[in-house]
Design a protein around this motif. Structure first.
Motif, PDB file in Angstrom:
ATOM      1  N   LEU A  48       0.827  -1.210   0.000  1.00 24.92           N
ATOM      2  CA  LEU A  48       0.000   0.000   0.000  1.00 24.92           C
ATOM      3  C   LEU A  48       0.859   1.257   0.000  1.00 24.92           C
ATOM      4  O   LEU A  48       0.556   2.234  -0.693  1.00 24.92           O
ATOM      5  N   GLN A  49       1.945   1.224   0.780  1.00 25.56           N
ATOM      6  CA  GLN A  49       2.854   2.359   0.830  1.00 25.56           C
ATOM      7  C   GLN A  49       3.521   2.583  -0.523  1.00 25.56           C
ATOM      8  O   GLN A  49       3.677   3.720  -0.970  1.00 25.56           O
ATOM      9  N   LYS A  50       3.903   1.472  -1.154  1.00 28.50           N
ATOM     10  CA  LYS A  50       4.528   1.550  -2.473  1.00 28.50           C
ATOM     11  C   LYS A  50       3.551   2.112  -3.502  1.00 28.50           C
ATOM     12  O   LYS A  50       3.904   2.977  -4.322  1.00 28.50           O
ATOM     13  N   ALA A  51       2.300   1.638  -3.474  1.00 28.89           N
ATOM     14  CA  ALA A  51       1.269   2.120  -4.404  1.00 28.89           C
ATOM     15  C   ALA A  51       0.962   3.595  -4.155  1.00 28.89           C
ATOM     16  O   ALA A  51       0.774   4.370  -5.096  1.00 28.89           O
ATOM     17  N   ASN A  52       0.916   3.977  -2.883  1.00 27.91           N
ATOM     18  CA  ASN A  52       0.640   5.368  -2.532  1.00 27.91           C
ATOM     19  C   ASN A  52       1.751   6.283  -3.037  1.00 27.91           C
ATOM     20  O   ASN A  52       1.486   7.362  -3.582  1.00 27.91           O
ATOM     21  N   LYS A  53       3.000   5.833  -2.862  1.00 27.42           N
ATOM     22  CA  LYS A  53       4.143   6.615  -3.335  1.00 27.42           C
ATOM     23  C   LYS A  53       4.112   6.756  -4.852  1.00 27.42           C
ATOM     24  O   LYS A  53       4.361   7.833  -5.396  1.00 27.42           O
ATOM     25  N   ASN A  54       3.767   5.660  -5.526  1.00 24.38           N
ATOM     26  CA  ASN A  54       3.683   5.678  -6.987  1.00 24.38           C
ATOM     27  C   ASN A  54       2.589   6.626  -7.464  1.00 24.38           C
ATOM     28  O   ASN A  54       2.770   7.380  -8.429  1.00 24.38           O
ATOM     29  N   GLU A  55       1.447   6.607  -6.755  1.00 28.02           N
ATOM     30  CA  GLU A  55       0.340   7.492  -7.125  1.00 28.02           C
ATOM     31  C   GLU A  55       0.718   8.954  -6.929  1.00 28.02           C
ATOM     32  O   GLU A  55       0.390   9.804  -7.767  1.00 28.02           O
ATOM     33  N   ILE A  56       1.404   9.257  -5.831  1.00 28.62           N
ATOM     34  CA  ILE A  56       1.853  10.629  -5.584  1.00 28.62           C
ATOM     35  C   ILE A  56       2.786  11.096  -6.693  1.00 28.62           C
ATOM     36  O   ILE A  56       2.702  12.230  -7.174  1.00 28.62           O
ATOM     37  N   GLU A  57       3.688  10.192  -7.128  1.00 26.82           N
ATOM     38  CA  GLU A  57       4.622  10.532  -8.210  1.00 26.82           C
ATOM     39  C   GLU A  57       3.869  10.802  -9.513  1.00 26.82           C
ATOM     40  O   GLU A  57       4.186  11.753 -10.241  1.00 26.82           O
ATOM     41  N   ILE A  58       2.882   9.963  -9.811  1.00 25.36           N
ATOM     42  CA  ILE A  58       2.079  10.130 -11.030  1.00 25.36           C
ATOM     43  C   ILE A  58       1.313  11.453 -10.991  1.00 25.36           C
ATOM     44  O   ILE A  58       1.283  12.210 -11.975  1.00 25.36           O
ATOM     45  N   LEU A  59       0.696  11.738  -9.846  1.00 27.43           N
ATOM     46  CA  LEU A  59      -0.046  12.994  -9.702  1.00 27.43           C
ATOM     47  C   LEU A  59       0.889  14.194  -9.827  1.00 27.43           C
ATOM     48  O   LEU A  59       0.512  15.227 -10.399  1.00 27.43           O
ATOM     49  N   GLY A  60       2.111  14.044  -9.303  1.00 30.71           N
ATOM     50  CA  GLY A  60       3.099  15.116  -9.428  1.00 30.71           C
ATOM     51  C   GLY A  60       3.482  15.355 -10.880  1.00 30.71           C
ATOM     52  O   GLY A  60       3.656  16.502 -11.317  1.00 30.71           O
ATOM     53  N   GLN A  61       3.602  14.271 -11.635  1.00 28.13           N
ATOM     54  CA  GLN A  61       3.932  14.396 -13.060  1.00 28.13           C
ATOM     55  C   GLN A  61       2.806  15.085 -13.832  1.00 28.13           C
ATOM     56  O   GLN A  61       3.055  15.938 -14.689  1.00 28.13           O
ATOM     57  N   ILE A  62       1.569  14.698 -13.524  1.00 27.33           N
ATOM     58  CA  ILE A  62       0.409  15.331 -14.180  1.00 27.33           C
ATOM     59  C   ILE A  62       0.349  16.812 -13.807  1.00 27.33           C
ATOM     60  O   ILE A  62       0.069  17.664 -14.657  1.00 27.33           O
ATOM     61  N   PHE A 117      -2.101  25.350 -30.424  1.00 22.42           N
ATOM     62  CA  PHE A 117      -2.114  25.593 -28.977  1.00 22.42           C
ATOM     63  C   PHE A 117      -0.856  25.089 -28.274  1.00 22.42           C
ATOM     64  O   PHE A 117      -0.546  25.527 -27.174  1.00 22.42           O
ATOM     65  N   GLY A 118      -0.163  24.153 -28.893  1.00 22.28           N
ATOM     66  CA  GLY A 118       1.088  23.659 -28.318  1.00 22.28           C
ATOM     67  C   GLY A 118       0.924  22.804 -27.083  1.00 22.28           C
ATOM     68  O   GLY A 118       1.838  22.696 -26.255  1.00 22.28           O
ATOM     69  N   ILE A 119      -0.253  22.173 -26.916  1.00 24.09           N
ATOM     70  CA  ILE A 119      -0.505  21.328 -25.755  1.00 24.09           C
ATOM     71  C   ILE A 119       0.345  20.063 -25.823  1.00 24.09           C
ATOM     72  O   ILE A 119       0.451  19.431 -26.868  1.00 24.09           O
ATOM     73  N   SER A 120       0.926  19.679 -24.683  1.00 25.99           N
ATOM     74  CA  SER A 120       1.699  18.434 -24.586  1.00 25.99           C
ATOM     75  C   SER A 120       0.815  17.338 -23.986  1.00 25.99           C
ATOM     76  O   SER A 120       0.144  17.551 -22.976  1.00 25.99           O
ATOM     77  N   TYR A 121       0.826  16.167 -24.621  1.00 23.47           N
ATOM     78  CA  TYR A 121       0.015  15.042 -24.162  1.00 23.47           C
ATOM     79  C   TYR A 121       0.861  13.872 -23.658  1.00 23.47           C
ATOM     80  O   TYR A 121       0.313  12.831 -23.291  1.00 23.47           O
ATOM     81  N   SER A 122       2.190  14.007 -23.653  1.00 21.88           N
ATOM     82  CA  SER A 122       3.077  12.883 -23.359  1.00 21.88           C
ATOM     83  C   SER A 122       2.837  12.282 -21.975  1.00 21.88           C
ATOM     84  O   SER A 122       2.766  11.054 -21.825  1.00 21.88           O
ATOM     85  N   THR A 123       2.707  13.118 -20.943  1.00 18.33           N
ATOM     86  CA  THR A 123       2.483  12.607 -19.580  1.00 18.33           C
ATOM     87  C   THR A 123       1.144  11.892 -19.491  1.00 18.33           C
ATOM     88  O   THR A 123       1.036  10.816 -18.887  1.00 18.33           O
ATOM     89  N   TYR A 124       0.121  12.472 -20.102  1.00 15.31           N
ATOM     90  CA  TYR A 124      -1.204  11.864 -20.093  1.00 15.31           C
ATOM     91  C   TYR A 124      -1.184  10.506 -20.776  1.00 15.31           C
ATOM     92  O   TYR A 124      -1.769   9.531 -20.267  1.00 15.31           O
ATOM     93  N   GLU A 125      -0.503  10.412 -21.906  1.00 10.86           N
ATOM     94  CA  GLU A 125      -0.411   9.146 -22.629  1.00 10.86           C
ATOM     95  C   GLU A 125       0.358   8.113 -21.815  1.00 10.86           C
ATOM     96  O   GLU A 125       0.033   6.920 -21.845  1.00 10.86           O
ATOM     97  N   ASN A 126       1.370   8.559 -21.093  1.00 12.80           N
ATOM     98  CA  ASN A 126       2.149   7.660 -20.240  1.00 12.80           C
ATOM     99  C   ASN A 126       1.273   7.063 -19.141  1.00 12.80           C
ATOM    100  O   ASN A 126       1.319   5.856 -18.865  1.00 12.80           O
ATOM    101  N   VAL A 127       0.464   7.907 -18.505  1.00 14.83           N
ATOM    102  CA  VAL A 127      -0.448   7.433 -17.451  1.00 14.83           C
ATOM    103  C   VAL A 127      -1.493   6.495 -18.054  1.00 14.83           C
ATOM    104  O   VAL A 127      -1.845   5.464 -17.458  1.00 14.83           O
TER     105      VAL A 127
END
Length: 238
Positions: A48-62, A117-127
């Protein structure tokens, strides 16, 4: 502790105390089961701690990706405002049939400018590739998907439509102009003054610039709302 129970159990068996042996045997089994359960709980907690840390990292990237897109759109808003200001000046100049000046060359290229518009979608596609279930907050997950698929999808659609117009606009441009280091120079300025065709295209592209400015502003408002939710979620999970 298990060795202690095992020793007592063995001694009880040797002494013929079967009842006592069974009691300690059961105690040993219970201790083993408790040990297994504790190990499972620790393992689950670690997962759970590992998943929580991973989720925080993903949210930080977004969050970082959205902040970058917000800055890009902020620059685009200023760009589209500039298109409209310059377009109005050029339109006024042509309507009043003022004399030609080389300074106009930079204004004539307005219909051919970069309408994107120059929008980047790379992080979204990664998630998306990892699976959106990484984000456990259902409401937040749906809002992220909605922003990219609907709001940014609208930008992408308008961007594509503007790009489809470019070949015809370039064809028109080469009909009335030739390129110069400062932009477009009219082949025949008098012909250009009388061209309803170029006037209509200029007016149309200014309308698009206005629409793109509004879309950029609306998108930044939606980004701000989502950033606030993401920041709260990260804070709650840390």
């Amino acid at each position: 502790m298990i060795k202690f129970f095992r020793k007592i159990r063995q001694n009880s068996l040797l002494e013929g105390k079967t009842g006592k042996y069974l009691k300690y045997a059961i105690g040993e089994i219970i201790l083993v089961m408790i040990g297994i359960l504790l190990a499972l709980q620790v393992n689950n907690w670690n997962q759970l701690q590992k998943a929580n840390k991973n989720e925080i990292e993903i949210l930080g990237q977004i969050k970082n990706a959205l902040q970058n897109n917000k800055e890009t759109l902020k620059n685009r808003i200023e760009l589209y405002k500039g298109f409209q200001i310059d377009g109005n000046l050029l339109e006024k100049h042509l309507n009043e049939r003022l004399s030609y000046s080389d300074t106009l060359q930079g204004y004539f290229i307005i219909p051919t400018r970069d309408f994107s518009f120059g929008i980047s979608y790379s992080t979204y596609e990664n998630v998306k590739n990892q699976g959106f279930n990484i984000i456990t907050n259902d409401t937040l997950r749906l809002k992220i998907i909605k922003l990219y698929d609907e709001q940014f999808g609208l930008l992408k659609d308008q961007e594509s439509k503007a790009a489809d117009l470019l070949p015809n606009i370039m064809q028109l441009a080469f009909k009335y102009f030739h390129t110069s280091p400062n932009g477009f120079k009219p082949n025949d300025y008098e012909l250009l003054l009388n061209s309803l065709e170029y006037s209509n295209v200029l007016s149309f592209m200014m309308t698009i610039a206005n629409q793109f400015e509004i879309l950029s502003k609306n998108s930044n408002e939606e980004i701000d709302k989502l950033l606030s939710l993401i920041e709260k979620e990260i804070e709650n999970r840390e």
